[in-house]
Design an enzyme around this catalytic site. Structure first.
Site, short mmCIF file in Angstrom:
data_model
loop_
_atom_site.label_atom_id
_atom_site.label_comp_id
_atom_site.label_asym_id
_atom_site.label_seq_id
_atom_site.Cartn_x
_atom_site.Cartn_y
_atom_site.Cartn_z
CG ASP A 332 -1.80 1.10 1.36
OD1 ASP A 332 -2.34 1.45 0.30
OD2 ASP A 332 -2.00 1.63 2.45
CG ASP A 686 -2.28 2.20 6.42
OD1 ASP A 686 -2.79 1.92 5.32
OD2 ASP A 686 -1.90 3.33 6.74
CG ASP A 690 -4.60 -1.55 2.48
OD1 ASP A 690 -4.73 -1.41 1.25
OD2 ASP A 690 -4.17 -0.67 3.25
#
Lengths: 992, 282
Positions: A332, A686, A690
């Site tokens: 990410d 986070d 995700d």
């Protein structure tokens, strides 16, 4: 369908009064509380049972059951059954239970740390019911409630915004966008995630106020759906679990093969069926490496501890190794690769782009701060800015301080505070007299201040906003402190700078000011901000400042390390493609010199469609394009591009990307037909968005500080410092433990042969038993343990971060070559060493080898108390049993002696020990410990009764030394041949 | 479908006609690895034989290196019976016949004629020491006669049933051979004494010992090993149960009484003593 388009046909009455309390209570009963259903937690006893019966334990349980079975057969057929099988069964069970408890408590400890992450403070929400504002527990909010949120609040449910005043929400935990999004009552997009009139559950309102009607609560919210999607996913077996399974297959194969062979042999030799069955079971059980389960668990625990020290918390012990096998990392962007904090990155003034320092510790390069223009720019940025530091943070470094206000204004505030000193003082010196806040129609923000000079009665007008709008209002520009008319040339260079900064994915703001003429605006002039009664044209342009959420300092290095370790790093983000690409370039995910199709097209000045996609190694893929891709196209993209960025992706798409990566088979593997595994994929993230991908990945890595609870629950590993660089540590430790587990297993398995062969010869040639069950257990659970564990501390042989990730189809933890070396070669030498000391002791006591063959029947006959030896002496049963047990002890000591050499050769798989050195202190301790333990077992008074071990003559310790030396020399030669002749026969047959 | 694939891979693994691989290896690959293991194991066998040879060279032909486990010599009886239990019925010949036969066989080397032919008449009540003079071995060593007639009524010469038919059986006791053992000091010969275990003390009745007092004469010691002293005749003691209680188990323990033999360990029931069960049914 998601009811985001609920249009508000409701009367004003409703908008001001909200639900009635009765209705709210009714809806609460109908819909249930407004909270996420926690994922079904595994009951503790199930977790415990998993530890007890999972993986390797099965092998030991099977062994234990076979032992009990054998004992039952013996008990039923013999008058005085030997207790060996019973004891062995009990010991095996105890080992499994103790190790199971150990790993259970180990994991319980990690989950306790997890618990501590959970935010226990109950959320409050401000709702309007029956026309009255009331603060209620957020769980009691129901669909239809009218809710009011203000800056700093957490959105209590999915809201359809009905009115907003400068409301901005931070959706980063849901979408990954680092910039706050403004909310307004207008429906701007079909996609609920994109439209401006919906605020989502558990995101944060950054500033402004808004009023909204609750459309969804609890699990029906967008957040709730993602959480449900996550908990519905099954995560597969960890690679190490697969390896252990493969290992069990191999061991079982060998055990059953040996067992059956000797069963047939025993039947041929005239043993009864029952005896043969006992032998069969005995041989199978003897193949079970009793100590290995504990060794593997301890090794993994040690690594987990080591990783926790380096800020990688592993939730599941087996996941320790997974990062080491990882071949793809899907990361990410926000918060993982970047700091998740807008920071001023560039400035344009004096017709030049200046770079600001964006590093976390202000170690980067700085620009020339002496220019008068910079002073002017800093003043505008400081004054035309509503952000302030929150109180009581004076001792904190500026970048760590919390601010109240918009992200970009905070970025400006920090930037100015860092380079020009206290903004508060600047603002005090230049008192604000009027202000027009930012709004979406005029796209600028303006304020009027008194000047610093008390003699100067002019007012200073400062303005910031969208650069093109600011430029339109300017007639002059300040260059090197001098005002110059804004000509076309200047405008063009402004355009170039604006484009360049925008192309870096940065948000650009323009700044201008004007010292208002005293004659028109004398002191005390009443500025009217609603009905503007002063000039906002013909201003003096000062400069541009651009902001970005900058990459973390350690990330580029970490990405580089991953790349040299053969790991593909893919960025998957919900953010915009341009920003994503800029960050990807900044951290090296798109390395310097690599171009995307679009880059090539713009360089060659040809349409994108004419570019051969194969020419571009890098690519940036938009979420909307991803939707139209077939699985094959997806695989094609993943296979043919080494540097990939996915932008604007939804949680489901993240999942698809992860699955695509898992399908992917590396190039080198495509020619083998029997592949079943794809790449091993790690996902970092986070946000809530995700978490499905985290769960689906082979290893999900969540962020400890910024990560949401949902993501932490879905992950297998947590980076306590939120730093992507910690992943590199994880990879390194994972690879090391894989190598070292191989060594540990090779070491432990080797001693299996000297443990089995005595029993085989006892059956086949009827010699007195050379090694008993108790002594076998003393080796497996005693002397072998510390050296085997010490191998987990062994340093890597070469730079493990410079080699490709292991191929899960070919690079097995335990392969045929390891078995061949351990069982066929080193184990055989060890067995000979043991037998040699056995023969020495018997011969020195009067039983020469020639007399031993076939002696077993008389030897084990309790009523034969005058058995004659080679010298004509006669022995009672007990006397010769003492000699036999002394042999067991000597055989045991010999195994310890040959295991000295074994642990030293197992330190390395390719290098010579002389290259590797003996720096492993634990291993040296292990050598002394096993020797001391052996001496203790042999010489302690009372051991003759307790364990039937007897003191040895000093000379008997040396019987196995020649074999120990042989093992060392043999293996050094083998490794020399491997090094001299890479890829040669020796390597193909013996490199494990 | 998947199962088919599975099957074919299994078949392929055993014999893959495409690559001509048997169990994942081609013929030459199998040949090489087998050759390697053959050579490797031959080498190991050679190494093992070498170390064994060296070890055997260090051994003495006549005396084992260590005798510390034989500090207290074991004792044994003849006939041994079924795990030290002698049970028979005087009326049923077939129940004791094998005991008599065992004794016949056991005692045949002790026939006076054989003893006279092979062994010397020694001076009784003192050790028959035949020391080597330095390196020169005094071999073969001579042995003393132990004549069967010394056992008198238990010799089986007059009473060929060794008393079994009368319910007065003979049991022969011997002391295990230990090279170099000197079983008594100051000319005190060791002797055997038998008794019943506590609860059976009334049942055992009277005992007779042959030779007199149940002594092992000192002249039969020391023993020099079967290589040096080929015709060694192990001295025997016979005991005869004169009026043992019938139809009951009698547990008997015989011990060696000597001033130089240390008492054996608790665990070893046959070091310096021998226990057995005797039961005469009617």
């Amino acid at each position: 369908k998601y009811p985001y388009r609920v249009t508000c046909f409701l009367s004003h009455f409703y908008i001001f009064c909200g639900l009635t309390n009765a209705k709210a209570a009714e809806y609460l009963i109908r819909d249930g509380p407004n909270c996420l259903t926690p994922p079904p937690t595994t009951p503790e006893w199930v977790k415990f049972c998993r530890q007890l019966f999972g993986g390797f334990s099965i092998l030991l349980w099977t062994g234990a059951i076979l032992c009990f079975l054998a004992y039952a057969i013996q008990a039923a057929t013999e008058d005085e059954p030997a207790g060996d099988n019973l004891y062995l069964g009990i010991v095996l069970s105890v080992v499994v239970i103790v190790t199971g408890c150990f790993s259970y408590f180990q994991e319980a400890k990690s989950s306790k740390i997890m618990e501590s992450f959970k935010n226990m403070v109950p959320q409050q929400a401000l709702v309007i019911r029956e026309g009255e504002k009331m603060t209620i527990n957020a769980e009691e909010v129901v669909a239809g409630d009218l809710v009011e949120v203000k800056g700093g609040d957490r959105i209590p449910a999915d809201l359809r915004v009905v009115s907003a005043h400068g409301c901005k929400v931070d959706n980063s935990s849901l979408t990954g966008e680092s910039e706050p999004q403004s909310r307004s009552p207008d429906c701007t997009h079909d996609n609920p995630l994109e439209t401006r009139n919906v605020a989502f559950f558990s995101t944060n309102c950054v500033e402004g106020t808004a009023r909204g009607i609750v459309v969804c609560t609890g699990d029906r919210t967008v957040m709730g759906r993602i959480a449900t999607l996550t908990s519905g996913l099954e995560s597969g077996k960890t690679p190490i679990a697969k390896e252990i399974e493969h290992f069990i297959h191999l061991i079982t194969g060998v055990a059953v093969f040996l067992g059956i062979t000797f069963f047939i042999l025993a039947v041929f030799l005239g043993y009864s069926w029952l005896e043969a069955v006992i032998f069969l079971i005995g041989i199978i059980v003897a193949n079970v490496p009793e100590g290995l389960l504990a060794t593997v668990t301890v090794c993994l625990t040690l690594t987990a501890k080591r990783m926790a020290k380096k800020n990688c918390l592993v939730k599941n012990l087996e996941a320790v190794e997974t990062l080491g096998s990882t071949s793809t990392i899907c990361s990410d962007k926000t918060g993982t690769l970047t700091q998740n904090r807008m920071t001023v990155a560039h400035m344009w003034f004096d017709n030049q782009i200046h770079e600001a320092d964006t590093t976390e510790d202000q170690s980067g390069a700085s620009f020339d701060k002496t220019s008068i223009t910079w002073g002017a720019l800093a003043r505008v940025a400081a004054l035309c800015n509503r952000a302030v530091f929150k109180a009581g943070q004076d001792q904190l470094p500026i970048l760590k301080r919390d601010t109240a206000g918009d992200a970009s204004e905070s970025a400006l505030l920090k930037c100015i505070e860092l380079s020009c000193g206290s903004v508060k003082q600047i603002r005090e010196k230049n008192k604000k007299v009027a202000e027009i806040p930012f709004n979406s129609t005029n796209k600028y923000q303006l304020s009027v201040h008194e000047t610093e000079d008390p003699n100067d009665n002019r007012y200073l007008l400062v303005m910031k906003g969208a650069p093109e709008r600011i430029l339109d209002r300017c007639s002059t520009i300040i260059i090197q402190g001098k005002e110059q008319p804004m000509d076309e040339e200047m405008k063009e260079s402004f355009q170039n700078a604006y484009m360049e900064l925008g192309g870096l994915g940065e948000r650009v703001l323009g700044f201008c000011h004007l010292l208002m003429p005293e004659d028109q605006y004398p002191k005390g002039f009443a500025f009217d901000c609603d009905d503007v009664n002063f000039t906002t044209e013909n201003l003096c342009f000062v400069g541009l400042m651009s902001m970005i959420d900058p990459p973390r300092a350690a990330v580029p290095d970490a990405v580089g390390k991953c790349r040299s370790a053969g790991i593909k790093v893919i960025m998957v983000t919900g953010d915009h493609p341009i920003t994503a690409k800029a960050i990807a370039k900044g951290v090296g995910i798109i390395s310097e010199g690599n171009e995307t199709v679009e880059d090539i097209a713009s360089r060659l000045n040809i349409p994108v469609s004419q570019v051969n996609p194969r020419d571009a190694k890098a690519c940036v893929i938009h979420g909307t394009d991803l939707k139209d891709l077939s699985q094959d196209q997806m695989d094609d993209i993943l296979r043919n591009h080494t540097e990939i960025v996915f932008a604007r992706t939804s949680p489901q798409q993240k999942l698809i990307i992860v699955e695509g990566c898992q399908r992917l088979v590396s190039h080198t593997d495509t020619h083998t037909l029997t592949h079943t595994h794809g790449a091993i994929v790690a996902v970092t993230g986070d946000g809530v968005n995700d978490s499905p991908a985290l769960k689906k990945a082979d290893i999900g890595v969540a962020m400890g500080i910024s990560g949401s609870d949902v993501s932490k629950q879905a992950a297998d590993m947590i980076l306590l410092d939120d730093n992507f660089a910690s992943i590199v540590t994880g990879v390194e430790e994972g690879r090391l433990i894989f190598d070292n587990l191989k060594k540990s297993i090779a070491y432990t398995l080797t001693s299996n042969i000297p443990e089995i062969t005595p029993f085989l010869l006892f059956i086949i040639v009827n010699i007195p038993l050379p090694l008993g069950t108790i002594t076998i257990l003393c080796i497996d659970l005693g002397t072998d343990m510390v050296p085997a564990i010490s191998l987990a501390y062994e340093a890597a042989e070469s730079d493990i971060m410079k080699r490709q990730p292991r191929n899960p189809t070919r690079d097995k933890l335990v392969n045929e070559r390891l078995i061949s070396i351990a069982y066929g070669q080193i184990g055989m030498i060890q067995a000979l060493g043991g037998f040699f000391s056995y023969f020495v002791i018997l011969a020195e006591n009067g039983f020469l080898p020639s007399i031993l063959v076939g002696i077993r029947l008389n030897w084990d006959d309790r009523s034969c108390n005058d058995l004659e030896d080679s010298y004509g002496q006669q022995w009672t049963y007990e006397q010769r049993k003492i000699v036999e047990f002394t042999c067991h002890t000597a055989f045991f000591v010999s195994i310890v002696v040959v295991q000295w050499a074994d642990v030293i050769i197992c330190k390395t798989r390719r290098n010579s020990v002389f290259q590797q050195g003996m720096k492993n202190k634990i291993l040296i301790f292990g050598l002394f410990e096993e020797t001391a333990l052996a001496a203790f077992l042999s010489y302690t008074p009372g051991m003759d009764v307790a364990l039937r071990m007897f003191p040895l003559k000093p000379s008997w310790w040396f019987c196995a030394v020649p074999y120990s030396v042989l093992i060392f020399v043999y293996d050094e030669i083998r490794k020399l041949l491997i090094r001299r002749n890479p890829g040669g026969w020796v390597e193909r047959e013996t490199y494990y | 479908m998947a199962k088919d694939a599975e099957k074919s891979t299994w078949k392929d693994f055993i014999w893959n006609p495409r690559t001509r691989e048997f169990c994942g290896r081609t013929a030459s690959s199998w040949g090489l690895i087998l050759l390697f293991y053959l050579v490797f194991y031959i080498f190991l066998a050679g190494m093992f034989c070498l170390t064994m040879y060296v070890m055997l060279q260090t051994l003495d032909d006549h005396k084992p290196t260590w005798q510390d486990r034989l500090g207290t010599p074991g004792m044994m009886i003849r006939p041994r019976g079924e795990s030290m239990e002698i049970i028979y019925n005087p009326q049923m010949t077939e129940s004791w016949d094998m005991y008599a036969k065992t004794l016949d066989n056991f005692l045949s080397p002790y026939n006076n004629s054989l003893q006279a032919e092979k062994n010397d008449e020694c001076k009784p009540d003192q050790y028959f020491v035949q020391a080597d003079s330095g390196d020169v071995k005094n071999n073969p060593k001579r042995s003393c006669q132990f004549n069967r007639t010394l056992l008198e009524v238990c010799s089986g010469l007059e009473d060929r049933t060794y008393g079994y038919v009368d319910g007065k059986p003979c049991i022969i006791i011997k002391l295990n051979r230990v090279i170099g053992m000197l079983p008594g000091t100051d000319g005190q010969a060791p002797f055997v004494t038998c008794g019943a275990k506590k609860e059976d003390s009334e049942k055992i009745g009277e005992l007779a010992y042959y030779p007199k007092n149940g002594t092992f004469n000192l002249m039969y010691y020391p023993y020099y090993g079967k290589k040096a002293q080929v015709n060694y005749s192990q001295p025997l003691v016979a005991i005869k149960f004169l009026n043992i209680t019938l139809n009951e188990d009698v547990n008997i323990e015989c011990r060696i009484i000597s001033n130089s033999i240390p008492p054996g360990s608790e665990r070893d029931k046959f070091a310096g003593k021998v226990s057995f069960k005797l039961r005469i049914n009617t």
